[in-house]
Design a protein around this motif. Sequence first.
Motif, PDB file in Angstrom:
ATOM      1  N   CYS A 205      23.319  -8.162  14.471  1.00  0.00           N
ATOM      2  CA  CYS A 205      23.068  -9.412  13.280  1.00  0.00           C
ATOM      3  C   CYS A 205      21.569  -9.362  13.188  1.00  0.00           C
ATOM      4  O   CYS A 205      20.789  -9.315  14.056  1.00  0.00           O
ATOM      5  CB  CYS A 205      23.186 -10.514  14.124  1.00  0.00           C
ATOM      6  SG  CYS A 205      22.969 -11.989  13.411  1.00  0.00           S
ATOM      7  N   ILE A 206      21.243  -9.721  11.878  1.00  0.00           N
ATOM      8  CA  ILE A 206      20.058  -9.444  11.441  1.00  0.00           C
ATOM      9  C   ILE A 206      19.220 -10.887  11.177  1.00  0.00           C
ATOM     10  O   ILE A 206      18.150 -11.104  10.450  1.00  0.00           O
ATOM     11  CB  ILE A 206      19.858  -8.500  10.097  1.00  0.00           C
ATOM     12  CG1 ILE A 206      20.625  -8.944   9.022  1.00  0.00           C
ATOM     13  CG2 ILE A 206      19.896  -6.968  10.462  1.00  0.00           C
ATOM     14  CD1 ILE A 206      20.510  -8.354   7.872  1.00  0.00           C
ATOM     15  N   ARG A 207      20.098 -11.865  11.587  1.00  0.00           N
ATOM     16  CA  ARG A 207      19.662 -13.315  11.296  1.00  0.00           C
ATOM     17  C   ARG A 207      19.486 -13.590   9.866  1.00  0.00           C
ATOM     18  O   ARG A 207      18.310 -14.387   9.614  1.00  0.00           O
ATOM     19  CB  ARG A 207      18.607 -13.573  12.173  1.00  0.00           C
ATOM     20  CG  ARG A 207      18.799 -13.459  13.720  1.00  0.00           C
ATOM     21  CD  ARG A 207      19.744 -14.866  14.282  1.00  0.00           C
ATOM     22  NE  ARG A 207      18.923 -16.070  14.156  1.00  0.00           N
ATOM     23  CZ  ARG A 207      18.035 -16.339  15.209  1.00  0.00           C
ATOM     24  NH1 ARG A 207      17.820 -15.730  16.296  1.00  0.00           N
ATOM     25  NH2 ARG A 207      17.786 -17.487  15.139  1.00  0.00           N
ATOM     26  N   CYS A 208      20.198 -13.114   8.894  1.00  0.00           N
ATOM     27  CA  CYS A 208      19.930 -13.257   7.479  1.00  0.00           C
ATOM     28  C   CYS A 208      20.403 -14.808   7.088  1.00  0.00           C
ATOM     29  O   CYS A 208      20.178 -15.355   5.884  1.00  0.00           O
ATOM     30  CB  CYS A 208      20.544 -12.332   6.676  1.00  0.00           C
ATOM     31  SG  CYS A 208      22.301 -12.226   6.751  1.00  0.00           S
ATOM     32  N   TYR A 209      21.408 -15.112   8.006  1.00  0.00           N
ATOM     33  CA  TYR A 209      22.120 -16.555   7.797  1.00  0.00           C
ATOM     34  C   TYR A 209      22.994 -16.494   6.381  1.00  0.00           C
ATOM     35  O   TYR A 209      23.160 -17.539   5.970  1.00  0.00           O
ATOM     36  CB  TYR A 209      20.935 -17.834   7.501  1.00  0.00           C
ATOM     37  CG  TYR A 209      20.183 -17.855   8.863  1.00  0.00           C
ATOM     38  CD1 TYR A 209      20.542 -17.643  10.069  1.00  0.00           C
ATOM     39  CD2 TYR A 209      18.928 -18.096   8.503  1.00  0.00           C
ATOM     40  CE1 TYR A 209      19.807 -17.871  11.298  1.00  0.00           C
ATOM     41  CE2 TYR A 209      18.067 -18.259   9.769  1.00  0.00           C
ATOM     42  CZ  TYR A 209      18.342 -17.820  11.110  1.00  0.00           C
ATOM     43  OH  TYR A 209      17.424 -18.142  12.162  1.00  0.00           O
ATOM     44  N   ALA A 210      23.308 -15.398   5.950  1.00  0.00           N
ATOM     45  CA  ALA A 210      24.345 -15.185   4.950  1.00  0.00           C
ATOM     46  C   ALA A 210      25.724 -16.142   5.532  1.00  0.00           C
ATOM     47  O   ALA A 210      26.215 -16.565   4.629  1.00  0.00           O
ATOM     48  CB  ALA A 210      24.598 -14.058   4.612  1.00  0.00           C
ATOM     49  N   HIS A 246      24.493 -18.403  16.931  1.00  0.00           N
ATOM     50  CA  HIS A 246      25.862 -18.314  16.656  1.00  0.00           C
ATOM     51  C   HIS A 246      26.773 -19.404  17.436  1.00  0.00           C
ATOM     52  O   HIS A 246      27.743 -19.846  16.880  1.00  0.00           O
ATOM     53  CB  HIS A 246      26.240 -16.822  16.812  1.00  0.00           C
ATOM     54  CG  HIS A 246      26.130 -15.888  15.905  1.00  0.00           C
ATOM     55  ND1 HIS A 246      26.598 -15.825  14.801  1.00  0.00           N
ATOM     56  CD2 HIS A 246      24.948 -14.970  15.638  1.00  0.00           C
ATOM     57  CE1 HIS A 246      26.203 -14.940  13.900  1.00  0.00           C
ATOM     58  NE2 HIS A 246      25.113 -14.645  14.348  1.00  0.00           N
ATOM     59  N   PRO A 268      26.434  -9.076   5.658  1.00  0.00           N
ATOM     60  CA  PRO A 268      26.110  -7.822   5.139  1.00  0.00           C
ATOM     61  C   PRO A 268      26.498  -6.651   6.350  1.00  0.00           C
ATOM     62  O   PRO A 268      26.410  -5.700   5.929  1.00  0.00           O
ATOM     63  CB  PRO A 268      24.760  -7.861   4.773  1.00  0.00           C
ATOM     64  CG  PRO A 268      24.127  -8.992   5.829  1.00  0.00           C
ATOM     65  CD  PRO A 268      25.183  -9.874   5.666  1.00  0.00           C
ATOM     66  N   VAL A 269      26.561  -7.073   7.664  1.00  0.00           N
ATOM     67  CA  VAL A 269      26.506  -6.164   8.646  1.00  0.00           C
ATOM     68  C   VAL A 269      28.092  -6.055   8.915  1.00  0.00           C
ATOM     69  O   VAL A 269      28.321  -5.125   9.647  1.00  0.00           O
ATOM     70  CB  VAL A 269      25.725  -6.644   9.654  1.00  0.00           C
ATOM     71  CG1 VAL A 269      25.652  -5.499  10.864  1.00  0.00           C
ATOM     72  CG2 VAL A 269      24.568  -7.145   9.383  1.00  0.00           C
ATOM     73  N   ILE A 271      29.912  -8.306  10.771  1.00  0.00           N
ATOM     74  CA  ILE A 271      30.421  -8.966  12.056  1.00  0.00           C
ATOM     75  C   ILE A 271      31.253  -9.819  11.967  1.00  0.00           C
ATOM     76  O   ILE A 271      31.376 -10.860  11.127  1.00  0.00           O
ATOM     77  CB  ILE A 271      28.899  -9.611  12.573  1.00  0.00           C
ATOM     78  CG1 ILE A 271      27.909  -8.476  12.812  1.00  0.00           C
ATOM     79  CG2 ILE A 271      29.113 -10.260  13.651  1.00  0.00           C
ATOM     80  CD1 ILE A 271      26.627  -9.142  12.982  1.00  0.00           C
TER      81      ILE A 271
HETATM   82  S1  SF4 Z   1      25.669 -13.006   7.997  1.00  0.00           S
HETATM   83 FE1  SF4 Z   1      25.799 -11.518   9.619  1.00  0.00          FE
HETATM   84  S2  SF4 Z   1      23.802 -10.609   9.964  1.00  0.00           S
HETATM   85 FE2  SF4 Z   1      23.523 -12.534   8.629  1.00  0.00          FE
HETATM   86  S3  SF4 Z   1      23.280 -14.271  10.339  1.00  0.00           S
HETATM   87 FE3  SF4 Z   1      25.265 -14.019  10.038  1.00  0.00          FE
HETATM   88  S4  SF4 Z   1      26.169 -12.545  11.520  1.00  0.00           S
HETATM   89 FE4  SF4 Z   1      23.915 -12.281  11.323  1.00  0.00          FE
END
Ligand code: SF4
Lengths: 315, 49
Positions: A205-210, A246, A268-269, A271
């Motif tokens: 997770c890159i904490r992009c908040y998508a 999360h 984008p990852v 997850i």
């Molecule tokens: S969209 Fe994916 S990478 Fe971005 S914050 Fe949520 S879990 Fe993390």
Amino acid sequence: MTEYTQKIREIAKKLLSEGKVDVVIGFREGTVPLMAEPCLVSDPAGVDQLVFNSFCGVNLANYLPRRKDRIAVVAKGCDSRNMAQHIAENQINRDQLVIIGAPCTRMMDRRKVAAAVDGKDITSVAEADGRLTVTGPGFEKVLDRESVLQDNCAICVHVNPVLSDEMLADPLPEQEKDRYTDIREVEAMTPGERYAHFEELLSGCIRCYACRNACPLCYCPTCFVDESKPQWVGKSIDPTDTLTFHFLRAFHCAGRCTDCGACERACPVGINVRQFTKKLEKDCKELFDWEAGMSPDVRPPLDTFRPDDPGKFIK
Amino acid sequence: MGIDPGRLHFSWISSAEATKFVDVATKVIEEVKALGPADRFVKEKAQVA
Ligand code: SF4
Ligand code: SF4
């Protein structure tokens, strides 16, 4: 499913030219294949960009909160449930909405399609008779749509809209499905194993908040993760901060999440963030016999008190 | 979430129930002490080189 496209255009044109709504919210082709994008049309001349296909996974309920105009909006089963939830949470008025109900034949996962062609460049896709034909430079491949469904769509038990003013087709049969096999596996772990499992799950997770931004439930003017006075959660990608984000995100969605999959789709990852919301969905079902968004008139379990609420954990 | 059950306690105590509060607080402290220092949900201080 593309037959819906024609009907959506007709309905949109009628509603806009008769002045019944100010805007129609639907989908149009994205700039790349496998990605239909949300689209707002307010001019009857613009309705021909509207489409409907198996890549319309975005949840359009996300575009409703705090709008003041009259809106026609295309709604799959899950979208309509989030709309019902919005109405119950006073984010939009029912009489502002003309809901164009789309009995959903389940959405496809672009990542699974890409994997099925070994990540080769895809230039176009065509759907017919439960199959998806994928073409790119020097190849063409036919896929069975069942094999590339989004995970949440494969286990969806409410494909038909719960609210609608217009319907694009007759309701489809609903499936019976055990929705929680993966959750039970996690529940069976010891606390230590579970912690390790979540750490591993979120390690990318890159904490992009998508995931948060794609979610129709996340309409707070300032999200707890963005606040700095006080700062509730660290902004780094320290595993503890990421886990905290999360878990809190999931708890804020408890009893409200419809498992539309918008969060997972946006990541984008890649997850599997639905692991968290789905556990709470399961708890709500088992403890309160509750499924989110089935009616705009019933208060969700977390904002009501009943004397018989389960309370065994309180000593 | 991966928290040891012994570290999380819920209780309903009225402002009139001072003795219950003392009992519960003592019990919580004892149970958590028995489990020792937590190693999950712990954030190390940032190390400056
Ligand atoms: S969209 Fe994916 S990478 Fe971005 S914050 Fe949520 S879990 Fe993390
Ligand atoms: S948490 Fe994810 S699955 Fe649930 S409503 Fe929000 S976007 Fe949809």
